[in-house]
Motif scaffolding. Structure first.
Motif, PDB file in Angstrom:
ATOM      1  N   ASN A   1     -38.010  40.415  -8.560  1.00 53.56           N
ATOM      2  CA  ASN A   1     -38.087  40.094  -7.133  1.00 53.56           C
ATOM      3  C   ASN A   1     -37.397  38.779  -6.790  1.00 53.56           C
ATOM      4  O   ASN A   1     -37.593  38.233  -5.704  1.00 53.56           O
TER       5      ASN A   1
ATOM      6  N   ARG B   1     -29.235  39.336  -6.000  1.00 55.00           N
ATOM      7  CA  ARG B   1     -30.258  40.296  -6.417  1.00 55.00           C
ATOM      8  C   ARG B   1     -30.885  41.005  -5.220  1.00 55.00           C
ATOM      9  O   ARG B   1     -31.248  42.180  -5.287  1.00 55.00           O
ATOM     10  N   GLN B   2     -31.003  40.304  -4.112  1.00 60.01           N
ATOM     11  CA  GLN B   2     -31.646  40.887  -2.935  1.00 60.01           C
ATOM     12  C   GLN B   2     -30.815  42.012  -2.309  1.00 60.01           C
ATOM     13  O   GLN B   2     -31.334  42.792  -1.508  1.00 60.01           O
TER      14      GLN B   2
ATOM     15  N   LYS C   1     -32.702  45.050  -3.346  1.00 60.58           N
ATOM     16  CA  LYS C   1     -34.160  44.978  -3.248  1.00 60.58           C
ATOM     17  C   LYS C   1     -34.793  46.330  -2.925  1.00 60.58           C
ATOM     18  O   LYS C   1     -35.952  46.577  -3.265  1.00 60.58           O
ATOM     19  N   ASP C   2     -34.030  47.228  -2.306  1.00 60.48           N
ATOM     20  CA  ASP C   2     -34.580  48.547  -1.979  1.00 60.48           C
ATOM     21  C   ASP C   2     -34.790  49.412  -3.215  1.00 60.48           C
ATOM     22  O   ASP C   2     -35.447  50.450  -3.136  1.00 60.48           O
TER      23      ASP C   2
ATOM     24  N   ASP D   1     -39.724  48.102  -6.421  1.00 59.53           N
ATOM     25  CA  ASP D   1     -41.046  48.009  -5.796  1.00 59.53           C
ATOM     26  C   ASP D   1     -42.044  47.651  -6.897  1.00 59.53           C
ATOM     27  O   ASP D   1     -42.799  48.489  -7.389  1.00 59.53           O
TER      28      ASP D   1
END
Length: 594
Positions: A416, A449-450, A453-454, A457
């Motif tokens: 994350n 990295r973001q 992000k999808d 989880d």
């Protein structure tokens, strides 16, 4: 016949974990491009991998034409199919293979075990090397010494053990632990009890392992065992197919004799790296004299800058990785730790490679503590295209900011993160179209990295095993989500499994599902020869640089998407064949005979 001393060795179940592993040619991987619609049955063409320029660095992956994940899947599937094809079909073949591997005759009642295994339709008749390596050091001890240590361990009540006494083919007495674990342990052996000799068994009720023998003593035990006792056993061309009578130093089995002293030391909530590495060779990275001199031997297991785990046995060998001291919760502050530094016959459900506990199939699995409900699972096309994990901060006890050095927190933070990540891109693709040169040209690229992000989880739903201040700090640092039901996992294509206080109890349920499992584990279990990385699941390193690209490949690349659904199905099919209660019983039967 076997010598009396050696027959006695077989009468008791002891011995543990001298962990050895055989690295395949670490500079050779395979290249082949069969259709990903079916497991790889085509003989690979060897591809040379360059040794790293720096000592202990990952192997340099220079094959730009094939994605490393694709290559690792195909190579390991080919090897696994070869393994399936060479399993013994008859008792004579199984005995010959046993002698070839271990250099000694199989134990008494091996014929009964073979019939039992065939009746239970076990897939792998010959793959039990974990048992051999676990029991090897005990060939170096006198039988009466082993029995005395079992008696001593069980007789001190605060050692937190289940004591199980077998006499005349029956469980005469069981004491300690929870009721479900007692029932499950007896249940796993009920169908073959009549074939077992009299013995006293000590089962660890803690998650964490507890036996570490210093390397010099372990080496002497193995040397005596192999050079003297096993050599003597091998000299008997026709050993007797029966166990010796119950020794005089075993009681009637109606009670456990009390002992007033113990050699187990209690170090719960304290750092454990120093005692845990004692069994490592003195020249190994884990035994470096100074912290600055200890560097992980990434060459042994990691491929490319992203660190894909090409050899999971080497990855989980803690002697290779001094960084585990500050990145895995077990070595930071385990929740429980009763340790002994002499060879005691303690059965544990999982262990670190440096520990000498005897591995056995966990009663947790046999009892169905985490069940898979197929009615609640979904078809692959209906699942969300994400890597999913929701769980707690178990894995160690956090004090004075120690959670920053624990594995689950490391993984969740990494996945994350707001930093950059490395992925592989095909340089011969332009604007989404293949260029005139159809050959792929994979190269590493740094990306935020973001941006991905999808695909991820992965979150904590509970913070625990920590002092109040550390619990509060974690609640502020991490996004805490609502607790999830086990069956919620089936909503996702990719499932993450990782170590907790010891092994993860969700792993088998995940494998039986219609999702593809990604797994980060340093703890080892009994199934090392039966469940294979890159065949039945995708291994991940603790450093985590490989995780995003592994998920991205299966979710975003055309060949990866085909492989993902196929691997999920083949892993599921295999899990339903080899992770039945019948399989646990067959493996346990073989262990107890040995």
């Amino acid at each position: 016949m076997r010598a009396t001393r050696l027959v006695s060795l077989l009468v008791i179940i002891v011995g543990v974990g001298f962990v050895t592993y055989v690295l395949r040619d670490r500079y050779t991987l395979a290249q082949t491009r069969p259709s990903p619609l079916a497991p790889n049955n085509v003989a690979p063409t060897k591809l040379r991998i360059e040794a790293p320029a720096a000592k202990h660095a990952p192997l340099e992956y220079t094959n730009t034409r094939e994605h490393p994940v694709d290559l690792l899947v195909k190579e390991n599937e080919f090897k696994f199919n070869e393994l399936l094809g060479r399993q013994s079909k008859t008792l004579a073949e199984a005995v010959a293979e046993y002698r070839r591997r271990y250099g000694i005759p199989p134990p008494p009642r091996f014929d009964e075990w073979f019939k039992f295994a065939k009746r239970k339709k076990v897939q792998l008749i010959d793959e039990y090397d974990t048992i051999y390596h676990s029991l090897l050091p005990f060939w170096g001890l006198q039988p009466q010494t082993i029995r005395a240590r079992a008696k001593e361990a069980l007789g001190f009540d605060d050692n937190n053990l289940i004591g199980l006494l077998i006499r005349k083919g029956q469980v005469m007495h069981i004491h300690g632990g929870s009721e479900w674990q007692q029932q499950a342990t007896i249940g796993m052996m009920e169908s073959f009890l009549p074939f077992l000799p009299d013995m006293d068994l000590a089962f660890n009720i803690h998650d964490e392992p507890r036996v570490v023998v210093p390397h010099d003593e372990l080496s002497r035990l193995v040397s005596v065992g192999k050079d003297q006792n096993m050599a003597a056993a091998a000299a008997f061309a026709q050993p007797e197919n029966a166990f010796s009578a119950r020794p005089q130093d075993l009681n009637s089995g109606k009670r456990i004799d009390e002992v007033k002293i113990t050699r187990f030391n209690v170090f719960a909530h304290q750092p454990t790296w120093v005692p845990s590495r004692l069994s490592c060779p003195v020249e190994s990275p884990a035994r470096a004299l100074e912290e600055d001199l200890g560097h992980d031997n990434l060459t042994a297991y990691a491929l490319s800058e992203l660190g894909f785990v090409y050899n999971h046995t080497a990855f989980s060998d803690v002697c290779n990785s001094p960084s585990f001291a500050t990145s895995h919760g077990f070595f930071d502050r385990p929740n429980a730790f009763n340790v002994v530094h002499e060879l005691f016959p303690i059965f544990s459900q999982s262990k670190m490679s440096s520990f000498n506990d005897i591995l056995y199939p966990s009663p947790w699995y046999w009892y169905g503590k985490v069940a898979y409900d197929s009615k609640k699972d979904k078809e692959w096309e209906e699942k969300e295209n994400k890597l999913w994990w929701v769980g707690s901060t178990t894995g160690g006890f956090s004090r004075n900011g120690g959670w920053r050095r624990q594995h689950r927190q490391q993984v969740v933070k990494k996945l994350n993160g707001l930093d950059t990540a490395k992925i592989l891109v095909n340089g011969n693709l332009g604007n989404g179209q293949v260029t005139q040169d159809q050959t792929p040209a994979w190269k590493i690229k740094d990306v935020p990295r973001q941006d991905y992000k999808d695909l991820i989880d992965v979150h904590f739903s509970h913070v625990g095993q920590c002092d109040p201040g550390d619990c509060d700090a974690q609640k502020e640092f991490f996004k805490i989500v609502s607790p999830a039901d086990q069956q919620d996992a089936w909503n996702y294509k990719y499932l993450l499994d990782m170590d907790g206080n010891a092994f993860s109890g969700r792993f088998y349920a995940f494998l039986k599902s219609k999702s593809l499992v990604f797994k980060m584990n340093v703890f080892r279990e009994w199934h090392e020869e039966w469940i294979k990385p890159w065949v039945h699941y995708i291994p991940l390193s603790l450093k985590g640089d490989d995780a995003l690209e592994s998920v991205r490949y299966f979710s975003g690349e055309a060949e990866g998407r085909i492989q993902g659904v196929r691997m999920a199905q083949s892993g599921r099919d295999w899990a339903h064949k080899v992770l039945r209660n019948a399989d646990f019983e067959v493996w346990f039967f073989r262990l107890l005979l040995e």
